[in-house]
Scaffold this motif. Sequence first.
Motif, PDB file in Angstrom:
ATOM      1  N   GLY A  69     -14.109  41.723  19.723  1.00  0.00           N
ATOM      2  CA  GLY A  69     -13.597  40.450  20.229  1.00  0.00           C
ATOM      3  C   GLY A  69     -12.541  40.616  21.302  1.00  0.00           C
ATOM      4  N   TRP A  70     -12.332  41.847  21.764  1.00  0.00           N
ATOM      5  CA  TRP A  70     -11.300  42.083  22.773  1.00  0.00           C
ATOM      6  C   TRP A  70     -11.744  43.202  23.715  1.00  0.00           C
ATOM      7  CZ3 TRP A  70      -8.952  46.975  22.602  1.00  0.00           C
ATOM      8  CH2 TRP A  70      -9.182  47.707  21.430  1.00  0.00           C
ATOM      9  N   ALA A  71     -11.068  43.257  24.858  1.00  0.00           N
ATOM     10  CA  ALA A  71     -11.451  44.235  25.878  1.00  0.00           C
ATOM     11  C   ALA A  71     -10.236  44.650  26.695  1.00  0.00           C
ATOM     12  CB  ALA A  71     -12.515  43.657  26.802  1.00  0.00           C
ATOM     13  N   VAL A  72     -10.380  45.780  27.353  1.00  0.00           N
ATOM     14  CA  VAL A  72      -9.425  46.218  28.366  1.00  0.00           C
ATOM     15  C   VAL A  72     -10.181  46.370  29.680  1.00  0.00           C
ATOM     16  CG1 VAL A  72      -7.934  47.378  26.700  1.00  0.00           C
ATOM     17  CG2 VAL A  72      -9.765  48.669  27.822  1.00  0.00           C
ATOM     18  N   VAL A  73      -9.476  46.148  30.790  1.00  0.00           N
ATOM     19  CA  VAL A  73     -10.087  46.236  32.115  1.00  0.00           C
ATOM     20  C   VAL A  73      -9.314  47.259  32.934  1.00  0.00           C
ATOM     21  CG1 VAL A  73     -10.659  44.996  34.231  1.00  0.00           C
ATOM     22  CG2 VAL A  73     -10.863  43.836  32.022  1.00  0.00           C
ATOM     23  N   LEU A  74     -10.033  48.188  33.521  1.00  0.00           N
ATOM     24  CA  LEU A  74      -9.410  49.237  34.312  1.00  0.00           C
ATOM     25  C   LEU A  74      -9.974  49.278  35.724  1.00  0.00           C
ATOM     26  CD1 LEU A  74     -10.063  50.492  31.219  1.00  0.00           C
ATOM     27  CD2 LEU A  74      -8.690  52.364  32.139  1.00  0.00           C
ATOM     28  N   ASP A  75      -9.111  49.557  36.675  1.00  0.00           N
ATOM     29  CA  ASP A  75      -9.534  49.988  37.999  1.00  0.00           C
ATOM     30  C   ASP A  75     -10.148  51.384  37.848  1.00  0.00           C
ATOM     31  OD1 ASP A  75      -9.549  50.113  40.934  1.00  0.00           O
ATOM     32  OD2 ASP A  75      -7.912  51.548  40.693  1.00  0.00           O
ATOM     33  N   LEU A  76     -10.838  51.859  38.881  1.00  0.00           N
ATOM     34  CA  LEU A  76     -11.424  53.197  38.805  1.00  0.00           C
ATOM     35  C   LEU A  76     -10.616  54.243  39.588  1.00  0.00           C
ATOM     36  CD1 LEU A  76     -15.315  52.782  38.954  1.00  0.00           C
ATOM     37  CD2 LEU A  76     -13.928  53.614  37.068  1.00  0.00           C
ATOM     38  N   ALA A 132     -14.090  47.697  30.378  1.00  0.00           N
ATOM     39  CA  ALA A 132     -14.709  47.211  31.614  1.00  0.00           C
ATOM     40  C   ALA A 132     -14.007  47.851  32.800  1.00  0.00           C
ATOM     41  CB  ALA A 132     -14.612  45.688  31.709  1.00  0.00           C
ATOM     42  N   PHE A 133     -14.779  48.271  33.785  1.00  0.00           N
ATOM     43  CA  PHE A 133     -14.244  48.800  35.023  1.00  0.00           C
ATOM     44  C   PHE A 133     -14.498  47.776  36.131  1.00  0.00           C
ATOM     45  CE2 PHE A 133     -15.563  53.157  33.231  1.00  0.00           C
ATOM     46  CZ  PHE A 133     -14.331  53.331  32.612  1.00  0.00           C
ATOM     47  N   VAL A 134     -13.447  47.422  36.856  1.00  0.00           N
ATOM     48  CA  VAL A 134     -13.579  46.523  38.007  1.00  0.00           C
ATOM     49  C   VAL A 134     -12.974  47.263  39.198  1.00  0.00           C
ATOM     50  CG1 VAL A 134     -12.998  44.290  39.011  1.00  0.00           C
ATOM     51  CG2 VAL A 134     -13.467  44.471  36.555  1.00  0.00           C
ATOM     52  N   THR A 135     -13.811  47.596  40.169  1.00  0.00           N
ATOM     53  CA  THR A 135     -13.410  48.482  41.255  1.00  0.00           C
ATOM     54  C   THR A 135     -13.746  47.881  42.606  1.00  0.00           C
ATOM     55  OG1 THR A 135     -13.833  50.659  42.243  1.00  0.00           O
ATOM     56  CG2 THR A 135     -15.640  49.651  41.019  1.00  0.00           C
ATOM     57  N   ASN A 136     -13.033  48.333  43.632  1.00  0.00           N
ATOM     58  CA  ASN A 136     -13.370  47.935  44.994  1.00  0.00           C
ATOM     59  C   ASN A 136     -14.274  48.946  45.674  1.00  0.00           C
ATOM     60  OD1 ASN A 136     -12.347  45.378  45.398  1.00  0.00           O
ATOM     61  ND2 ASN A 136     -10.283  46.115  45.844  1.00  0.00           N
ATOM     62  N   ARG A 137     -14.805  49.876  44.907  1.00  0.00           N
ATOM     63  CA  ARG A 137     -15.876  50.694  45.461  1.00  0.00           C
ATOM     64  C   ARG A 137     -17.049  49.791  45.845  1.00  0.00           C
ATOM     65  NH1 ARG A 137     -16.938  56.738  43.337  1.00  0.00           N
ATOM     66  NH2 ARG A 137     -14.809  57.526  43.585  1.00  0.00           N
ATOM     67  N   GLU A 158     -21.633  53.611  25.937  1.00  0.00           N
ATOM     68  CA  GLU A 158     -20.935  54.435  24.951  1.00  0.00           C
ATOM     69  C   GLU A 158     -19.431  54.392  25.188  1.00  0.00           C
ATOM     70  OE1 GLU A 158     -22.475  58.374  24.834  1.00  0.00           O
ATOM     71  OE2 GLU A 158     -24.580  57.721  24.757  1.00  0.00           O
ATOM     72  N   ASP A 159     -19.033  54.654  26.429  1.00  0.00           N
ATOM     73  CA  ASP A 159     -17.611  54.707  26.756  1.00  0.00           C
ATOM     74  C   ASP A 159     -17.137  53.471  27.509  1.00  0.00           C
ATOM     75  OD1 ASP A 159     -17.049  57.631  25.929  1.00  0.00           O
ATOM     76  OD2 ASP A 159     -18.814  57.766  27.219  1.00  0.00           O
ATOM     77  N   PHE A 160     -18.028  52.812  28.225  1.00  0.00           N
ATOM     78  CA  PHE A 160     -17.709  51.551  28.902  1.00  0.00           C
ATOM     79  C   PHE A 160     -18.943  50.670  28.894  1.00  0.00           C
ATOM     80  CE2 PHE A 160     -19.455  54.232  32.218  1.00  0.00           C
ATOM     81  CZ  PHE A 160     -20.190  53.372  33.013  1.00  0.00           C
ATOM     82  N   ARG A 161     -18.720  49.365  29.014  1.00  0.00           N
ATOM     83  CA  ARG A 161     -19.839  48.430  28.942  1.00  0.00           C
ATOM     84  C   ARG A 161     -20.069  47.683  30.246  1.00  0.00           C
ATOM     85  NH1 ARG A 161     -22.830  47.590  24.944  1.00  0.00           N
ATOM     86  NH2 ARG A 161     -21.404  48.675  23.534  1.00  0.00           N
ATOM     87  N   VAL A 162     -19.033  47.579  31.083  1.00  0.00           N
ATOM     88  CA  VAL A 162     -19.129  46.815  32.330  1.00  0.00           C
ATOM     89  C   VAL A 162     -18.566  47.660  33.465  1.00  0.00           C
ATOM     90  CG1 VAL A 162     -18.292  44.786  33.589  1.00  0.00           C
ATOM     91  CG2 VAL A 162     -18.919  44.581  31.164  1.00  0.00           C
ATOM     92  N   LEU A 163     -19.264  47.660  34.610  1.00  0.00           N
ATOM     93  CA  LEU A 163     -18.734  48.243  35.837  1.00  0.00           C
ATOM     94  C   LEU A 163     -19.111  47.322  36.983  1.00  0.00           C
ATOM     95  CD1 LEU A 163     -18.974  51.978  37.007  1.00  0.00           C
ATOM     96  CD2 LEU A 163     -18.780  50.049  38.553  1.00  0.00           C
TER      97      LEU A 163
END
Length: 237
Positions: A69-76, A132-137, A158-163
């Motif tokens: 029910g929760w997530a973290v969002v990271l830049d790459l 989740a990864f949100v990148t400007n690539r 496995e390690d991330f669900r969104v890019l």
Amino acid sequence: MKTMRMLILALTGVLAACATTEAPGPSVELKPETAWVAANEGWAEEAEAVYAGATSYVLEAAAGLPPKGWAVVLDLDETVINNVAYQIAREELGEGYTPESWYEWTQEEAATLVPGVASFLEAVNDAGGHVAFVTNRSDKEQLATENNLAALGLKRGEDFRVLMTRARPDGVSAKDARYDLVPPLLAVQGYPGVEIIAYLGDNKGDKPASPGDWAFFCIDQGAMYGDPCAAVPGPGR
């Protein structure tokens, strides 16, 4: 492109060797920010400390939330993966960033992990969170990016669900619209009502513009790129 590949591979080998031997460094004097990331143990120690703090916060914040029910969002870039070998290669050539050289670098799939990130992602997944990864690539760089991540042990599902990448040349660098899409995207994947509890990045734009019920953790990349989130980047201290 072949010349760029050979130079980058050679420089990557030098960086790896520096961890255990007195290998010769680059043939030019690096910019302070590049040198700080490339050869200063303080950068690695600080990154590990930021991720340790983020882990403690996330596990505490998620304790009252339902699993999945929760997530973290990271830049790459400079948050999850380290591109200092690209920067060294450009400085060796006496040149700066160009979209063309950056594209060639991403296709090498040679970025390395930022210290501390693997343990953080493992803790998030073990605790029942989403990554989740949100990148400007560029969207044209997405396949190579996922290959690079997989080679580093970070696999989709496995390690991330969104890019989410950025469309080029028309996509905007501001990430807010893409941040807003993370919960709906997880919902259509079968995880409704996900709450984002933390953002991690190396630039000021690596979090939503409007405040919310989340925390932001800053990875100090020494002001190599963009608008760094560190109040005083490492080499300036």
